[in-house]
Design a protein around this motif. Structure first.
Motif, mmCIF file in Angstrom:
data_model
loop_
_atom_site.group_PDB
_atom_site.id
_atom_site.type_symbol
_atom_site.label_atom_id
_atom_site.label_comp_id
_atom_site.label_asym_id
_atom_site.label_seq_id
_atom_site.Cartn_x
_atom_site.Cartn_y
_atom_site.Cartn_z
ATOM 1 N N ILE A 1 -4.306 -0.706 -5.109
ATOM 2 C CA ILE A 1 -3.957 -1.553 -4.382
ATOM 3 C C ILE A 1 -4.281 -3.166 -4.807
ATOM 4 O O ILE A 1 -5.589 -3.467 -4.788
ATOM 5 C CB ILE A 1 -4.240 -1.422 -2.947
ATOM 6 N N LEU B 1 6.467 9.681 -3.500
ATOM 7 C CA LEU B 1 5.980 9.120 -2.181
ATOM 8 C C LEU B 1 6.077 10.063 -0.776
ATOM 9 O O LEU B 1 5.589 9.929 0.027
ATOM 10 C CB LEU B 1 6.454 7.814 -2.016
ATOM 11 N N THR C 1 -6.051 7.085 3.089
ATOM 12 C CA THR C 1 -6.552 6.436 1.852
ATOM 13 C C THR C 1 -5.342 5.936 0.824
ATOM 14 O O THR C 1 -4.715 6.901 0.418
ATOM 15 C CB THR C 1 -7.319 7.202 1.029
ATOM 16 N N LYS C 2 -5.312 4.940 0.373
ATOM 17 C CA LYS C 2 -4.367 4.329 -0.397
ATOM 18 C C LYS C 2 -5.343 3.991 -1.790
ATOM 19 O O LYS C 2 -6.407 3.327 -1.676
ATOM 20 C CB LYS C 2 -3.670 3.199 -0.140
ATOM 21 N N CYS D 1 0.692 -1.308 -0.006
ATOM 22 C CA CYS D 1 0.033 -0.020 -0.031
ATOM 23 C C CYS D 1 0.883 1.283 -0.184
ATOM 24 O O CYS D 1 1.240 1.931 0.989
ATOM 25 C CB CYS D 1 -0.860 -0.024 1.079
ATOM 26 N N LEU D 2 1.172 1.761 -1.126
ATOM 27 C CA LEU D 2 1.879 3.030 -1.406
ATOM 28 C C LEU D 2 1.155 4.136 -1.710
ATOM 29 O O LEU D 2 1.277 5.105 -1.275
ATOM 30 C CB LEU D 2 3.221 2.661 -2.314
ATOM 31 N N THR D 3 0.614 4.016 -3.013
ATOM 32 C CA THR D 3 0.204 5.003 -3.790
ATOM 33 C C THR D 3 -1.134 5.732 -2.992
ATOM 34 O O THR D 3 -1.877 5.014 -2.483
ATOM 35 C CB THR D 3 -0.374 4.648 -5.199
ATOM 36 N N GLU D 4 -1.266 7.053 -3.231
ATOM 37 C CA GLU D 4 -2.467 7.765 -2.555
ATOM 38 C C GLU D 4 -2.984 8.665 -3.922
ATOM 39 O O GLU D 4 -2.391 8.776 -4.809
ATOM 40 C CB GLU D 4 -2.052 8.636 -1.491
ATOM 41 N N VAL E 1 2.025 -1.145 4.906
ATOM 42 C CA VAL E 1 1.421 0.436 4.565
ATOM 43 C C VAL E 1 2.624 1.396 4.681
ATOM 44 O O VAL E 1 3.183 1.427 5.919
ATOM 45 C CB VAL E 1 0.387 0.702 5.377
ATOM 46 N N HIS F 1 -1.583 -6.250 5.148
ATOM 47 C CA HIS F 1 -1.180 -4.773 4.401
ATOM 48 C C HIS F 1 0.117 -4.413 4.798
ATOM 49 O O HIS F 1 0.214 -4.119 6.009
ATOM 50 C CB HIS F 1 -2.378 -4.017 4.507
ATOM 51 N N THR G 1 -0.908 9.481 4.481
ATOM 52 C CA THR G 1 -1.226 8.709 5.362
ATOM 53 C C THR G 1 -0.524 8.684 6.706
ATOM 54 O O THR G 1 0.604 8.953 6.576
ATOM 55 C CB THR G 1 -1.244 7.415 5.108
ATOM 56 N N ILE H 1 3.205 11.782 0.872
ATOM 57 C CA ILE H 1 2.099 10.837 1.398
ATOM 58 C C ILE H 1 1.335 11.485 2.295
ATOM 59 O O ILE H 1 2.069 12.325 3.028
ATOM 60 C CB ILE H 1 2.400 9.460 1.438
#
Length: 593
Positions: free
Chosen positions: A198, A174, A194-195, A164-167, A213, A211, A179, A177
Motif C-alpha cells: 500500500i 482480486l 490485511t492489505k 488498498c487492494l492487494t492481499e 479499501v 484509505h 478482507t 480477497i
C-alpha cells in the motif's frame, strides 16, 4: 549531482503545435477558461518546483528511505516541507473539479506537470498521486455527503488518500480477497483484514489518511462480483468534521524495496476498523478501476519522466567525457581525446532515448486529450468514441511507455560506461526507481492480456479497427514532403490490422494462443502508435522554420529507419502457435537433473 532542466520547449511544441491545445480548449465551453499563456505559466512554475524542491531530495530520500517507529511511518528529511509547498501551491487539485477546490485543468496539461515530478523525484510524486486517484474514485461513486466531507481536504493536502487492494494471496485475482466487511447498527461497517504493497499507507505528510479499501460482506457473491469499496479513515471524524480518535487501522511494517525507497510501501492491518460504504455493495471494483486506470496512465508518465532525466544526464556526460578519437579524424585536437559523442554507438543510444521521449510525450498528451473529451465534451458521440479509445490505449500507455522507458534508461546508463554503475551519477537509482513502474498497477504482462483479451478479442477487434481508421484518415492527408513517415505509418497500420485478424482467428481455435503472444501484440500496437505520434510531430515541424523543428523531422526519420523495424520481429513472433510454450511438461521447469 545529476542535472535536470524541464523540457519546456518540447512541451510547448507538443501542446501548441502538435495538438493545437488552445484551439481544442477554446472550442469546449468547459475548458474555455484556459489559454496557452496560462498553460505555459503553470508548466514554468512546476519546472521551478521540480528543479529546486524535489530534485535535491531525490538522492537523499533514496539513501534515508521511509521508516517505521512505534507504529508510525516517517518520510525522509525534507519531504514534509516539500509536500506542504506542493499542497499550498494548489498542485494536488490542479486537475480536480473546481466544486471541491480544484482548478479544473485538463489532463493534456497535467500529464506534463506530472512528468516533471516523476523525472525529479518519483518517490515524492507517489504520495500526492494516490490522493488524486482516491479523489477521482470518490468523485465518481461517493455520495454527495462523502464528497463534501473528504474531497476538499484531500485537494488541499490536509488529508491524503490510498488504494488498498492487494492481499498476501490476492494480487491480480482480486476476486479471492479475504478482507471482510460486517455491517454495524449505525450503518457503518467493521473492516478486518490485511492489505500489502500500500503506497503511502501511513506517512507524516498529512493530518489524516483516507484509505479506500476493497472488502467483501458476509453474503457477497463469489469472485469479483462480490467486492465492495469502503472509506476507512486513519482518524475518525468528529461531528463537526474535525479529526477525532484513531481508527483501528495501521501499518504492520514497510517493505524494503529495490527502488522508490522514500515512498512508504506498507503492510496495512485493519482490525474491525470503522468503514463507510462507497456506492452500493458488491459494486466496488468499478469504482476502484476509475482510480486504477488513472494510475496506469500515470505509470506511463513515470516512465517518460525517468527516460527524460536519464537522457539529459547521459547527453551531458557524453559531451564532457573524452575517450578515443573520431573515425573521421580528431574533432578536438587540442585535447587528449574527443568527447564520446563523436562515436556512432553512443549516438545510437542517445537517439534511441530521445526518440522514446518525443513519442512518449506526444502519446501521453494524446491519451490525455481523449480523457479530456470524456470528461468535458457535451457531444455524446464524441464521448463514446473517446471512451473506446481510452479503453484501448490505457494498457499501452502503462506497459509500452514503461517498457520502452526502462530500455531507454539502460541505454542512458550504458553511455556512462562504468560510471553508470556508480551511485553518484544517479543512473543506478533511476533504473531501480523505474523498474517498479513495469510491475505495479498490474504488471505489464497483465496489461498485455487486457489489450489482447478484453480490448481486442472480446470486442471482435472493434476498438483497434476504429483506431487504425483514425490513423489512416490523418496520415493520408500528409504532404508528399512527409512520405517517409506517411508510408511507414500506413504500412504499420496495415500490418497491425492483418495480425489482429490473424489473432482473432487463432483465438477461436486455441485457448492458450493469445496469452503467449500478448506482449508482442502490445508492442506492435505501441510501435504503430509511436509512428502515428511521429507523423503528428513531423506534420507540425514541417510547418515551421528553424533548427529546433528540423531536428524533429530528423528524429522522425531516425525512428522510421532504426526503431520501427522492430515491428517485423514482433509480427513474426505473434504468428507462432502456443505449442512452443505449452508443449513443455510442468516438471521441465523445476527438474534440474
Amino acid at each position: 549531482m545529476p542535472v535536470y532542466n524541464a523540457p519546456l520547449a518540447d512541451m510547448r511544441f507538443i501542446l501548441n503545435d502538435v495538438f493545437k491545445a488552445e484551439q481544442f480548449w477554446q472550442a469546449n465551453e468547459n475548458l474555455a477558461h484556459l489559454d496557452a499563456a496560462t498553460a505555459e505559466a503553470i508548466l514554468e512554475e512546476m519546472a521551478k518546483f521540480a528543479q529546486n524542491v524535489t530534485l535535491p531530495l531525490n538522492r537523499s530520500g533514496d539513501e534515508e528511505g521511509a521508516r517505521i517507529e512505534n507504529g508510525n511511518v516517517f518520510t525522509p528529511a525534507g519531504f514534509k516541507d516539500a509536500f506542504r509547498q506542493y499542497a499550498e501551491g494548489g498542485w494536488i487539485g490542479l486537475g480536480a473539479d473546481e466544486e471541491w477546490g480544484g482548478q479544473g485543468m485538463p489532463k493534456m496539461l497535467t500529464v506534463l506537470s506530472d512528468e516533471m515530478l516523476f523525472a525529479t523525484n518519483p518517490s515524492f510524486m507517489l504520495y500526492p498521486l494516490l490522493s488524486v486517484g482516491a479523489g477521482m474514485a470518490l468523485n465518481s461513486y461517493a455520495s454527495q455527503e462523502q464528497k463534501e466531507t473528504y474531497l476538499p481536504k484531500i485537494y488541499t493536502g490536509e488529508w491524503a488518500g490510498t488504494m488498498c487492494l492487494t492481499e498476501p494471496h490476492a494480487g491480480t485475482d482480486l476476486g479471492i480477497i479475504k478482507t471482510k466487511a460486517e455491517r454495524n447498527e449505525d450503518g457503518s461497517y467493521s473492516i478486518t483484514g490485511t492489505k500489502i504493497f500500500i503506497t503511502g499507507g501511513d506517512n507524516d505528510l498529512a493530518e489524516n489518511i483516507i484509505h479506500l479499501v476493497l472488502a467483501k460482506t458476509p453474503d457477497a457473491p463469489a469472485g469479483s462480483r462480490g467486492i465492495s469499496l469502503f472509506i476507512v479513515p486513519k482518524f475518525l471524524l468528529n461531528a463537526d468534521g474535525t479529526v477525532g480518535e484513531r481508527n483501528a487501522v495501521g501499518p504492520g511494517s514497510i517493505e524494503h524495496k529495490m527502488g522508490i525507497k522514500a515512498s512508504a510501501t506498507c503492510v496495512m492491518n485493519f482490525d474491525a476498523a470503522k468503514g463507510y460504504l462507497v456506492g452500493k455493495e458488491n459494486e466496488g471494483l468499478a469504482a476502484m478501476f476509475v482510480m486504477m486506470n488513472y494510475e496506469r496512465l500515470s505509470m506511463g508518465i513515470q516512465g517518460l519522466g525517468a527516460s527524460e532525466f536519464a537522457y539529459q544526464n547521459a547527453a551531458q556526460y557524453a559531451t564532457d567525457r573524452i575517450q578515443g578519437r573520431s573515425a573521421t579524424g580528431a574533432k578536438s585536437p587540442q585535447k587528449a581525446a574527443d568527447a564520446i559523442l563523436v562515436h556512432g554507438d553512443v549516438r545510437r543510444m542517445l537517439l534511441n532515448v530521445r526518440a522514446n521521449n518525443e513519442a512518449s510525450r506526444a502519446f501521453a498528451v494524446y491519451v490525455g486529450q481523449q480523457l479530456d473529451i470524456t470528461k468535458f465534451s457535451t457531444d455524446a458521440e464524441a464521448v463514446k468514441k473517446a471512451n473506446d479509445r481510452v479503453a484501448l490505449l490505457t494498457p499501452i500507455a502503462k506497459a509500452y511507455l514503461t517498457d520502452t522507458a526502462f530500455q531507454a534508461t539502460l541505454d542512458a546508463q550504458m553511455v556512462f560506461g562504468g560510471h553508470g554503475y556508480i551511485r553518484e551519477w544517479g543512473m543506478e537509482q533511476c533504473i531501480r526507481d523505474l523498474r517498479i513502474a513495469q510491475i505495479y498497477e498490474g504488471t505489464n504482462g497483465v496489461q498485455s492480456q487486457d489489450l489482447i483479451g478484453r480490448k481486442t478479442i472480446k470486442c471482435g477487434g472493434a476498438f483497434i479497427t476504429e483506431y487504425i481508421a483514425e490513423i489512416r484518415d490523418e496520415v493520408n492527408a500528409l504532404s508528399s514532403d512527409l512520405n517517409f513517415i506517411k508510408d511507414a505509418t500506413l504500412d504499420a497500420a496495415t500490418e497491425v490490422e492483418v495480425i489482429t485478424s490473424y489473432i482473432l482467428e487463432q483465438a477461436k481455435e486455441d485457448p492458450d494462443y493469445s496469452n503467449g503472444v500478448a506482449v508482442d501484440y502490445l508492442h506492435a500496437v505501441g510501435l504503430l502508435s509511436f509512428s502515428y505520434m511521429f507523423a503528428k510531430i513531423a506534420t507540425a515541424a514541417s510547418e515551421k522554420e528553424g533548427e529546433f523543428y528540423q531536428n524533429k523531422l530528423a528524429l522522425a526519420r531516425y525512428f522510421v529507419a532504426r526503431i520501427l523495424p522492430d515491428l517485423k520481429a514482433r509480427l513474426i513472433r505473434i504468428q507462432t502457435n502456443s505449442d512452443l510454450l505449452m508443449g513443455f511438461d510442468e516438471d521441465y521447469f523445476t527438474n534440474q537433473s
